[in-house]
Design a protein around this motif. Structure first.
Motif, PDB file in Angstrom:
ATOM      1  N   TYR A 190      27.721 153.687 123.011  1.00 43.91           N
ATOM      2  CA  TYR A 190      28.063 154.947 122.349  1.00 43.91           C
ATOM      3  C   TYR A 190      28.323 154.733 120.860  1.00 43.91           C
ATOM      4  O   TYR A 190      27.908 155.547 120.027  1.00 43.91           O
ATOM      5  N   ALA A 191      29.011 153.637 120.545  1.00 44.43           N
ATOM      6  CA  ALA A 191      29.269 153.338 119.134  1.00 44.43           C
ATOM      7  C   ALA A 191      27.962 153.086 118.389  1.00 44.43           C
ATOM      8  O   ALA A 191      27.749 153.601 117.280  1.00 44.43           O
ATOM      9  N   PHE A 192      27.072 152.313 119.006  1.00 41.93           N
ATOM     10  CA  PHE A 192      25.793 152.027 118.360  1.00 41.93           C
ATOM     11  C   PHE A 192      24.898 153.263 118.320  1.00 41.93           C
ATOM     12  O   PHE A 192      24.097 153.421 117.389  1.00 41.93           O
ATOM     13  N   LEU A 193      25.002 154.131 119.320  1.00 46.02           N
ATOM     14  CA  LEU A 193      24.213 155.365 119.312  1.00 46.02           C
ATOM     15  C   LEU A 193      24.611 156.247 118.134  1.00 46.02           C
ATOM     16  O   LEU A 193      23.752 156.764 117.405  1.00 46.02           O
ATOM     17  N   ILE A 194      25.911 156.415 117.939  1.00 43.97           N
ATOM     18  CA  ILE A 194      26.385 157.219 116.809  1.00 43.97           C
ATOM     19  C   ILE A 194      25.980 156.567 115.487  1.00 43.97           C
ATOM     20  O   ILE A 194      25.540 157.242 114.546  1.00 43.97           O
ATOM     21  N   ALA A 195      26.109 155.231 115.425  1.00 47.59           N
ATOM     22  CA  ALA A 195      25.703 154.522 114.204  1.00 47.59           C
ATOM     23  C   ALA A 195      24.206 154.679 113.958  1.00 47.59           C
ATOM     24  O   ALA A 195      23.764 154.819 112.808  1.00 47.59           O
ATOM     25  N   SER A 199      22.666 156.472 110.781  1.00 48.48           N
ATOM     26  CA  SER A 199      21.835 155.676 109.873  1.00 48.48           C
ATOM     27  C   SER A 199      20.541 156.395 109.513  1.00 48.48           C
ATOM     28  O   SER A 199      19.985 156.169 108.436  1.00 48.48           O
ATOM     29  N   TRP A 200      20.036 157.258 110.405  1.00 51.79           N
ATOM     30  CA  TRP A 200      18.850 158.047 110.053  1.00 51.79           C
ATOM     31  C   TRP A 200      19.135 158.917 108.835  1.00 51.79           C
ATOM     32  O   TRP A 200      18.340 158.968 107.898  1.00 51.79           O
ATOM     33  N   TRP A 201      20.275 159.592 108.891  1.00 47.37           N
ATOM     34  CA  TRP A 201      20.643 160.495 107.799  1.00 47.37           C
ATOM     35  C   TRP A 201      20.927 159.717 106.513  1.00 47.37           C
ATOM     36  O   TRP A 201      20.555 160.161 105.422  1.00 47.37           O
ATOM     37  N   LEU A 202      21.580 158.568 106.662  1.00 49.81           N
ATOM     38  CA  LEU A 202      21.875 157.765 105.477  1.00 49.81           C
ATOM     39  C   LEU A 202      20.593 157.215 104.854  1.00 49.81           C
ATOM     40  O   LEU A 202      20.463 157.161 103.625  1.00 49.81           O
ATOM     41  N   THR A 203      19.636 156.812 105.698  1.00 48.68           N
ATOM     42  CA  THR A 203      18.367 156.301 105.179  1.00 48.68           C
ATOM     43  C   THR A 203      17.579 157.413 104.497  1.00 48.68           C
ATOM     44  O   THR A 203      16.848 157.160 103.531  1.00 48.68           O
ATOM     45  N   LYS A 204      17.721 158.625 104.993  1.00 48.64           N
ATOM     46  CA  LYS A 204      17.084 159.773 104.343  1.00 48.64           C
ATOM     47  C   LYS A 204      17.591 159.927 102.912  1.00 48.64           C
ATOM     48  O   LYS A 204      16.845 160.308 102.004  1.00 48.64           O
ATOM     49  N   VAL A 205      18.869 159.590 102.707  1.00 55.33           N
ATOM     50  CA  VAL A 205      19.474 159.700 101.376  1.00 55.33           C
ATOM     51  C   VAL A 205      19.134 158.489 100.517  1.00 55.33           C
ATOM     52  O   VAL A 205      18.817 158.616  99.334  1.00 55.33           O
ATOM     53  N   HIS A 206      19.196 157.283 101.135  1.00 60.45           N
ATOM     54  CA  HIS A 206      18.920 156.057 100.370  1.00 60.45           C
ATOM     55  C   HIS A 206      18.283 155.015 101.290  1.00 60.45           C
ATOM     56  O   HIS A 206      18.776 154.784 102.406  1.00 60.45           O
ATOM     57  N   PRO A 207      17.211 154.365 100.856  1.00 60.04           N
ATOM     58  CA  PRO A 207      16.492 153.419 101.732  1.00 60.04           C
ATOM     59  C   PRO A 207      17.274 152.162 102.091  1.00 60.04           C
ATOM     60  O   PRO A 207      16.881 151.449 103.019  1.00 60.04           O
ATOM     61  N   MET A 208      18.363 151.871 101.385  1.00 61.62           N
ATOM     62  CA  MET A 208      19.112 150.651 101.679  1.00 61.62           C
ATOM     63  C   MET A 208      19.713 150.666 103.089  1.00 61.62           C
ATOM     64  O   MET A 208      20.021 149.619 103.655  1.00 61.62           O
ATOM     65  N   PHE A 209      19.858 151.851 103.674  1.00 66.03           N
ATOM     66  CA  PHE A 209      20.463 151.955 105.000  1.00 66.03           C
ATOM     67  C   PHE A 209      19.452 151.729 106.127  1.00 66.03           C
ATOM     68  O   PHE A 209      19.806 151.868 107.299  1.00 66.03           O
ATOM     69  N   ALA A 210      18.215 151.396 105.788  1.00 70.48           N
ATOM     70  CA  ALA A 210      17.211 151.146 106.824  1.00 70.48           C
ATOM     71  C   ALA A 210      17.618 149.981 107.718  1.00 70.48           C
ATOM     72  O   ALA A 210      17.314 149.964 108.917  1.00 70.48           O
ATOM     73  N   TRP A 211      18.304 148.999 107.137  1.00 71.63           N
ATOM     74  CA  TRP A 211      18.766 147.866 107.943  1.00 71.63           C
ATOM     75  C   TRP A 211      19.735 148.323 109.028  1.00 71.63           C
ATOM     76  O   TRP A 211      19.770 147.748 110.121  1.00 71.63           O
ATOM     77  N   LEU A 212      20.533 149.341 108.732  1.00 69.83           N
ATOM     78  CA  LEU A 212      21.494 149.837 109.711  1.00 69.83           C
ATOM     79  C   LEU A 212      20.786 150.451 110.914  1.00 69.83           C
ATOM     80  O   LEU A 212      21.271 150.344 112.043  1.00 69.83           O
ATOM     81  N   VAL A 213      19.641 151.085 110.684  1.00 69.08           N
ATOM     82  CA  VAL A 213      18.860 151.652 111.786  1.00 69.08           C
ATOM     83  C   VAL A 213      18.451 150.543 112.759  1.00 69.08           C
ATOM     84  O   VAL A 213      18.591 150.672 113.979  1.00 69.08           O
ATOM     85  N   ILE A 214      17.949 149.447 112.209  1.00 69.35           N
ATOM     86  CA  ILE A 214      17.506 148.327 113.050  1.00 69.35           C
ATOM     87  C   ILE A 214      18.692 147.684 113.762  1.00 69.35           C
ATOM     88  O   ILE A 214      18.636 147.393 114.966  1.00 69.35           O
ATOM     89  N   PHE A 215      19.781 147.476 113.040  1.00 76.50           N
ATOM     90  CA  PHE A 215      20.964 146.841 113.629  1.00 76.50           C
ATOM     91  C   PHE A 215      21.539 147.689 114.764  1.00 76.50           C
ATOM     92  O   PHE A 215      21.866 147.172 115.841  1.00 76.50           O
ATOM     93  N   ALA A 216      21.652 148.993 114.539  1.00 73.41           N
ATOM     94  CA  ALA A 216      22.208 149.873 115.567  1.00 73.41           C
ATOM     95  C   ALA A 216      21.297 149.938 116.789  1.00 73.41           C
ATOM     96  O   ALA A 216      21.770 149.935 117.931  1.00 73.41           O
ATOM     97  N   MET A 218      19.252 147.590 117.823  1.00 74.27           N
ATOM     98  CA  MET A 218      19.384 146.317 118.534  1.00 74.27           C
ATOM     99  C   MET A 218      20.686 146.275 119.325  1.00 74.27           C
ATOM    100  O   MET A 218      20.721 145.777 120.458  1.00 74.27           O
ATOM    101  N   GLY A 219      21.758 146.798 118.747  1.00 77.95           N
ATOM    102  CA  GLY A 219      23.040 146.820 119.452  1.00 77.95           C
ATOM    103  C   GLY A 219      22.975 147.637 120.725  1.00 77.95           C
ATOM    104  O   GLY A 219      23.503 147.226 121.769  1.00 77.95           O
ATOM    105  N   MET A 220      22.317 148.789 120.655  1.00 80.53           N
ATOM    106  CA  MET A 220      22.144 149.607 121.860  1.00 80.53           C
ATOM    107  C   MET A 220      21.354 148.857 122.920  1.00 80.53           C
ATOM    108  O   MET A 220      21.694 148.867 124.106  1.00 80.53           O
TER     109      MET A 220
END
Length: 301
Positions: A190-195, A199-216, A218-220
């Motif tokens: 659940y924590a990784f799902l929310i993250a 992270s989709w929304w954050l990446t939409k704002v700035h590409p640096m958050f793309a790593w968070l999409v992959i990390f979250a 993988m965590g799920m």
């Protein structure tokens, strides 16, 4: 201490079959979901396999080109020849004029290569039988729209939460994992799902958050696989794995009176948190009594 629940290995066979059927079904579904990601987002940069660029192009967009160019060089690359893609991209860069659309034969390419999917009967994708939806894709590629993110976010939050709820419910009957780690394993998806959604929304704002999409993501996947494998093994292979096999070493480690490295880490974090409380109170007091009045004075000016 006797558990207050029936362990997985002691459930009646029909219940085990029910649990196993569900786990196998969602496991196969999870596999196909990963394949779908590889063939959609994973092709955003034109190369098979998920990369940071794929995530950036999918959510932030490829700001150096148009939506149509990004698709033709990415996930739609195999649907047209190199010459046809070149002609379409040239038409786009020349202004995407409706007269040139017909004079240069772009309409014939679109009809032959695209309309089979992009038509009035298809939902969720533009209808290329009309010129205006195609024209709209000749603007700068800004990735996923906020409307599409809103739609996909609520679908994923509702749907995947139910999957993890039932997988977690089955896993909660496991006996080889302590309650402490069981709570962590059940809560992690659940924590990784929310993250992941965030992270989709954050990446939409700035590409640096793309790593968070992959990390979250993988965590799920890791938390899902841990609960899935543990549940299956306990239901059907408890004796050969946990009593006579490699799992017996884990049980010896679990029941050892010596604190594990994870336990020591948790104790250290608790001690650190206890020491941080006075510091947090001091910082808060200084903020309210000194910093905030100064800022308020600046704002009034």
């Amino acid at each position: 201490m006797t558990p207050k629940y029936t362990p997985l290995k002691d459930h009646d066979t029909p219940i085990k079959v029910l649990f196993t059927g569900y786990l196998c079904t969602v496991g196969i579904g999870y596999f196909f979901a990963l394949m779908q990601i590889l063939f959609t987002h994973g092709m955003a940069d034109g190369q098979f396999g998920l990369s940071v660029d794929d995530i950036v192009y999918s959510y932030y967009g490829n700001r150096s080109g148009t939506v149509l160019e990004t698709k033709l060089n990415g996930s739609m690359k195999d649907n047209a020849s190199a010459q046809e893609r070149f002609d379409i991209i040239k038409w786009v860069r020349d202004g995407a004029d409706i007269d040139d659309y017909k004079d240069d034969g772009i309409d014939k390419i679109i009809e032959a290569r695209c309309v089979m999917c992009h038509n009035e009967s298809a939902s969720g994708i533009p209808n290329f039988k009309e010129f205006e939806p195609l024209k709209a894709l000749t603007s700068q590629d800004e990735g996923a729209t906020f409307a599409s993110l809103t739609r996909v976010s609520h679908i994923h939050l509702f749907g995947i939460s139910f999957i993890f709820m039932f997988v977690g419910l089955i896993f909660s009957f496991a006996e080889t994992t302590t309650n402490q780690y069981k709570c962590i394993a059940i809560g992690m998806p659940y924590a990784f799902l929310i993250a992941d959604i965030l992270s989709w929304w954050l990446t939409k704002v700035h590409p640096m958050f793309a790593w968070l999409v992959i990390f979250a993501g993988m965590g799920m996947g890791v938390s899902f696989m841990f609960m899935w494998v543990t549940s299956i093994l306990e239901m059907w292979l408890f004796k050969p794995v946990f009593l006579n096999g490699i799992g017996s070493k884990y049980l010896e480690w679990r029941d050892s009176p010596d604190a594990s490295a994870v336990d020591r880490l948790l104790l250290a974090l608790k001690a650190l948190a206890a020491q941080a409380k006075p510091l947090a109170a001091f910082v808060t007091e200084q903020w309210l009594t000194r910093a905030w009045p100064i800022i308020k004075g600046w704002l009034k000016k």
